[in-house]
Design a protein around this motif. Structure first.
Motif, mmCIF file in Angstrom:
data_model
loop_
_atom_site.group_PDB
_atom_site.id
_atom_site.type_symbol
_atom_site.label_atom_id
_atom_site.label_comp_id
_atom_site.label_asym_id
_atom_site.label_seq_id
_atom_site.Cartn_x
_atom_site.Cartn_y
_atom_site.Cartn_z
ATOM 1 N N GLN A 1 -5.599 0.699 3.995
ATOM 2 C CA GLN A 1 -5.556 2.103 3.585
ATOM 3 C C GLN A 1 -6.264 2.990 4.602
ATOM 4 O O GLN A 1 -5.774 4.070 4.958
ATOM 5 N N ARG B 1 -4.243 5.941 6.625
ATOM 6 C CA ARG B 1 -4.672 7.334 6.445
ATOM 7 C C ARG B 1 -5.167 7.934 7.758
ATOM 8 O O ARG B 1 -4.986 9.120 8.017
ATOM 9 N N PHE C 1 0.829 -1.205 0.000
ATOM 10 C CA PHE C 1 0.000 0.000 0.000
ATOM 11 C C PHE C 1 0.869 1.263 0.000
ATOM 12 O O PHE C 1 0.614 2.203 -0.748
ATOM 13 N N LEU D 1 -11.054 -0.069 -2.926
ATOM 14 C CA LEU D 1 -11.201 0.993 -1.934
ATOM 15 C C LEU D 1 -12.523 0.923 -1.193
ATOM 16 O O LEU D 1 -12.717 1.625 -0.206
ATOM 17 N N TYR E 1 -6.963 -4.464 1.385
ATOM 18 C CA TYR E 1 -6.307 -3.218 0.986
ATOM 19 C C TYR E 1 -7.080 -2.010 1.493
ATOM 20 O O TYR E 1 -6.495 -1.041 1.972
ATOM 21 N N LEU F 1 0.920 3.971 -2.863
ATOM 22 C CA LEU F 1 0.613 5.354 -2.520
ATOM 23 C C LEU F 1 1.718 6.287 -2.995
ATOM 24 O O LEU F 1 1.462 7.429 -3.389
#
Length: 663
Positions: free
Chosen positions: A181, A185, A18, A35, A177, A22
Motif C-alpha cells: 500500500q 500510494r 490491494f 496498515l 499489505y 482499494l
C-alpha cells in the motif's frame, strides 16, 4: 529464503488484491494491523570485514564478543572504511510484539545476505568465496521474518565496491499489505505523471512527421526522457517485471540522457551558444552515456560505479550551462530569462538529489524527475510562447498579404482602367483626326481632281483656301506629334530666361484680331518680377491656347483677363473670361481625351479637336507645374497654371480652396 521471482509473483497477487480492496472497500474497513508500518529505529551496529562461514553458519552471528561491534545510527557508510568492501550490520529486534513480519529495505549497496541469528533468511546477489560479487541492480527488498523473531538479532552481510556501502533509504517492519500500500500510494502519482509526459512527447514527435521542427523534436525526446524517470524510480515497476539489471540499465540510460536532451533543446532554440557551450554539453554527456553503457555491457566495470562520475560531470556542465544561459539572458528576451531561472532551479534540485544519493545529506525520498519536470514545464511555456508569437506574426503577415493583395488588385484595376482609357483615347484620337483632317484633305483632293479634269492651272482665288487647309492640316499634325512625345516622356523643355510681360503682350497682339472681330476686350495685369526661366515656345503655346479658347467661348461684347502674380517659389498665371462658362459635370475631365461628340461648340457653333488643352497639360507637366480650371463666383471660366521658379513642388500652397480641376 532466496530472493526469486516466485516471491514477486506473490507480491503481484498482493498488488492485485490491494487494488481490488482499494476500489471496493473503504479504507476504514482494513484493520489497523494490516496498515501498521514502523521503521527500524534505534541503535544499529556494524563490523568491518567478512565473517568466516563454517558449515553455512557465520561465526560472527555466534560471537558473544559484543565489543567487536560498533554502534551506528543508520546501517550505511560506516567510518574508517579504508578500502574495505565487506561490512556486517546487526539490529536487535525488540522483545515486544512486532508490527509485522515483513522487512522492507528500499535499496542495498550492493549485495546482501540476511540472517536471523544463525539462520540465513534472505539473499540478493551471488557471493563468491572471498565475499565479493557482481552488481545486480538496486531493487527494493521484501524479507519475510519468522513469527518467533521478537527479541532476536538480525545480521546483514553486505558487499560493495561502490562509493556507498550498506543499506539505503527506507527500512521498515510491517505487513506485506502495508508495504505494498505504501509503495502504490507513493508511486501512483509519479507514474501517472510520467506516462502523461511520455504520451505528450510521442505526440510532439508525431507532429514533426508533418512539419519538421527541430525544437519540437528535441522537446518531444526530452519529455519522453523525463517521463521515463519516475517510472524507473518507482517501486511498482518491480512488481510488474522483476529484472533489476534490465531496469537499472534503463534507469541509467534515462538518468544519463537528461543533460543530453536538455542541452540539445537549448541548442535547437538558440544555436551552439557562447564558446559552443550548448553543443559541447550535450556532446560530452552523449560520449559519457555511450562509454558507461558500453563498458557495463561488456563487463569491464560495474554500471553502479558510473553514477558518481556522472553526478560530478553533471554538476560541472550544468553549472556552466546555467551561467552561460544567465549571461545570455541579461541582454536577451523574456524566454531566455525564464530558461535561465528554470535551469538554476533544476541545478539546485539535482545538487540536492546528488548529495542525498551519496549520503552527504540525510535520506529523503528521491525525486530526480522534479527538477527536470520544472525545466520541462518552462520549456513548454517557452515553446507555447514562441508558437503564440509565431501565430500572431502569421496573422499579421496574413493581414499584410491581404493588404498587398488588395493593393495589387487595386493597382491591376487602375492599370486596367488606364489601359482601357488609353485604348479609348486612341479610338477618340482616330475619330478626331479623321474628322478634322477629312475636310481640308477632302477639299484638297476635290480641287486637285477638278484641276486635273479641266486640265487647267490653280486659279489665284483658290490659293488662299488651299494654303489655309494645308496650314490647318500641318498644325493639327504638329499638335498631335507634340502630344504623342509628351505621352512617351520625350517632351523636355528648353528653359531660358524670358520676360513674361513681353511674352504675354506678344501673344495678346497675335490674338487681338479675333477678339476685335467679336468685340471682346483683352485685359492684362502683372505683379512681381517679369523674369522667369521657362521654355518660351511651350509657355507661348499654352498662353495662346488658353486665351484663344477664352475668346472662342466668350460671346460678343465680353472680356478676357490675363493676370500674372508672384507667389512663394512660383508664378501664378490666370486667364479669366465672362463667357458661357464650364459645365459643372465636365470640369473634372477637361484635361482628358474626349470623344468627338462630347467636344463643346464655341459661340459660333464650331468644334475644335480637343488637342489644345491636352497640349497645355503636357507643357505644364514638363515644367513640373500645375494646371487647373475653375468656375468663378461671377460666372464664366477661369484657367490657371503655376510654374515653379526653381523646379520645386511648392505649387499651390497659397491658393484658396475652390471648385476646380487640377492636373
Amino acid at each position: 529464503m532466496p530472493f526469486t521471482s516466485l516471491n514477486f509473483l506473490k507480491n503481484w497477487s498482493y498488488l492485485c488484491l490491494f487494488l481490488g480492496a482499494l476500489a471496493t472497500s473503504p479504507l476504514e474497513a482494513i484493520s489497523h494491523d494490516q496498515l501498521k508500518r514502523e521503521p527500524l529505529t534505534g541503535t544499529w551496529h556494524y563490523r568491518w570485514g567478512d565473517s568466516p562461514i563454517i558449515n553455512g553458519v557465520p561465526e560472527w552471528t555466534q560471537d558473544s564478543d559484543k565489543l567487536a561491534w560498533m554502534p551506528i545510527g543508520f546501517p550505511s557508510d560506516p567510518p574508517f572504511r579504508e578500502g574495505q568492501n565487506n561490512v556486517w550490520y546487526r539490529y536487535d529486534l525488540p522483545e515486544t510484539k512486532l508490527p509485522g513480519h515483513s522487512l522492507f529495505i528500499l535499496s542495498v549497496d550492493l549485495l546482501v545476505e540476511v540472517y536471523l541469528e544463525a539462520e540465513r533468511i534472505y539473499t540478493y546477489g551471488n557471493f563468491a568465496e572471498d565475499g565479493s560479487g557482481n552488481f545486480q541492480g538496486w531493487p527494493w527488498h521484501l524479507i519475510q521474518l519468522p513469527h518467533n523473531s521478537s527479541g532476536k538479532s538480525l545480521y546483514f552481510r553486505v558487499y560493495s565496491d561502490y562509493s556507498d556501502i550498506g543499506l539505503w533509504g527506507d527500512i521498515s517492519l510491517g505487513s506485506e499489505y502495508a508495504h505494498l500500500q505504501h509503495m502504490i500510494r507513493q508511486d501512483l502519482l509519479p507514474i501517472t505523471l510520467g506516462l502523461a509526459l511520455i504520451v505528450g512527447g510521442i505526440a510532439m514527435l508525431g507532429s514533426t512527421m508533418f512539419c519538421w521542427r527541430i525544437p519540437v523534436l528535441t522537446l518531444g525526446v526530452f519529455l519522453i526522457n523525463l517521463g521515463c524517470i519516475p517510472i524507473t524510480e518507482s517501486q511498482i515497476k518491480q512488481l510488474i517485471l522483476f529484472h533489476p539489471i534490465l531496469w537499472q540499465f534503463f534507469a541509467a540510460g534515462c538518468y544519463f540522457s537528461l543533460p543530453i536532451t536538455m542541452a540539445a533543446f537549448i541548442h535547437a532554440l538558440y544555436g551552439k551558444g557562447r564558446y559552443y557551450c550548448y553543443q559541447l554539453v550535450w556532446m560530452a554527456h552523449l560520449i559519457f552515456l555511450l562509454l558507461a553503457i558500453g563498458l557495463s555491457l561488456t563487463g569491464s566495470t560495474n554500471l553502479s560505479s558510473f553514477y558518481l562520475y556522472f553526478d560530478t560531470l553533471a554538476l560541472i556542465t550544468l553549472f556552466v550551462l546555467s551561467i552561460t544561459l544567465t549571461v545570455a539572458a541579461i541582454d536577451g528576451n523574456t524566454d531566455q530569462r525564464i530558461i535561465a531561472g528554470s535551469f538554476w532551479l533544476f541545478y539546485i534540485v539535482m545538487l540536492y538529489n546528488g548529495l542525498t544519493a551519496h549520503g552527504i545529506l540525510p535520506f529523503a525520498p528521491r525525486r530526480e524527475y522534479l527538477g527536470p519536470l520544472l525545466l520541462g514545464i518552462c520549456f513548454l511555456i517557452i515553446l507555447i510562447r514562441r508558437y503564440t508569437n509565431l501565430n500572431l506574426e502569421f496573422k499579421n503577415r496574413s493581414l499584410q498579404l491581404e493588404t498587398i493583395n488588395t493593393n495589387l488588385e487595386q493597382i491591376v484595376k487602375e492599370r486596367t482602367t488606364a489601359l482601357q482609357t488609353l485604348n479609348r483615347t486612341k479610338d477618340q484620337f482616330f475619330t478626331i483626326i479623321a474628322h478634322d483632317m477629312k475636310s481640308p484633305v477632302g477639299a484638297l483632293l476635290h480641287l486637285m481632281q477638278d484641276y486635273e479634269y479641266k486640265r487647267t492651272g490653280i486659279p489665284a482665288k483658290d490659293v488662299p483656301e488651299l494654303r489655309d487647309n494645308c496650314q490647318k492640316t500641318y498644325d493639327l499634325l504638329t499638335r498631335l506629334l507634340t502630344w504623342a512625345r509628351g505621352q512617351q516622356g520625350q517632351l523636355h523643355p528648353n528653359k531660358q530666361k524670358l520676360d513674361l510681360r513681353s511674352l504675354v503682350q506678344k501673344t495678346l497682339n497675335e490674338l487681338r484680331p479675333q477678339a476685335v472681330a467679336k468685340h471682346i476686350e483683352l485685359q492684362f495685369s502683372f505683379e512681381g518680377t517679369p523674369l522667369l526661366s521657362a521654355d518660351i515656345d511651350m509657355l507661348a503655346a499654352t498662353l495662346r491656347n488658353l486665351v484663344n479658347n477664352a475668346i472662342k467661348f466668350t460671346p460678343p461684347g465680353g472680356w478676357v483677363k490675363v493676370a500674372i502674380r508672384t507667389i512663394p517659389n512660383a508664378r501664378h498665371f490666370t486667364i479669366t473670361d465672362n463667357g458661357i462658362g464650364l459645365p459643372e459635370d465636365e470640369i473634372d475631365n477637361l484635361f482628358l481625351p474626349k470623344e468627338y461628340g462630347s467636344i463643346r461648340t464655341d459661340t459660333t457653333g464650331k468644334k475644335g479637336s480637343g488637342l489644345g488643352l491636352l497640349l497645355c497639360k503636357e507643357f505644364i507637366d514638363a515644367h513640373s507645374g500645375t494646371l487647373y480650371a475653375e468656375i468663378p463666383e461671377e460666372g464664366g471660366a477661369r484657367f490657371g497654371f503655376i510654374l515653379p521658379e526653381l523646379d520645386t513642388n511648392h505649387l499651390a500652397e497659397s491658393l484658396e480652396p475652390r471648385r476646380k480641376s487640377t492636373v
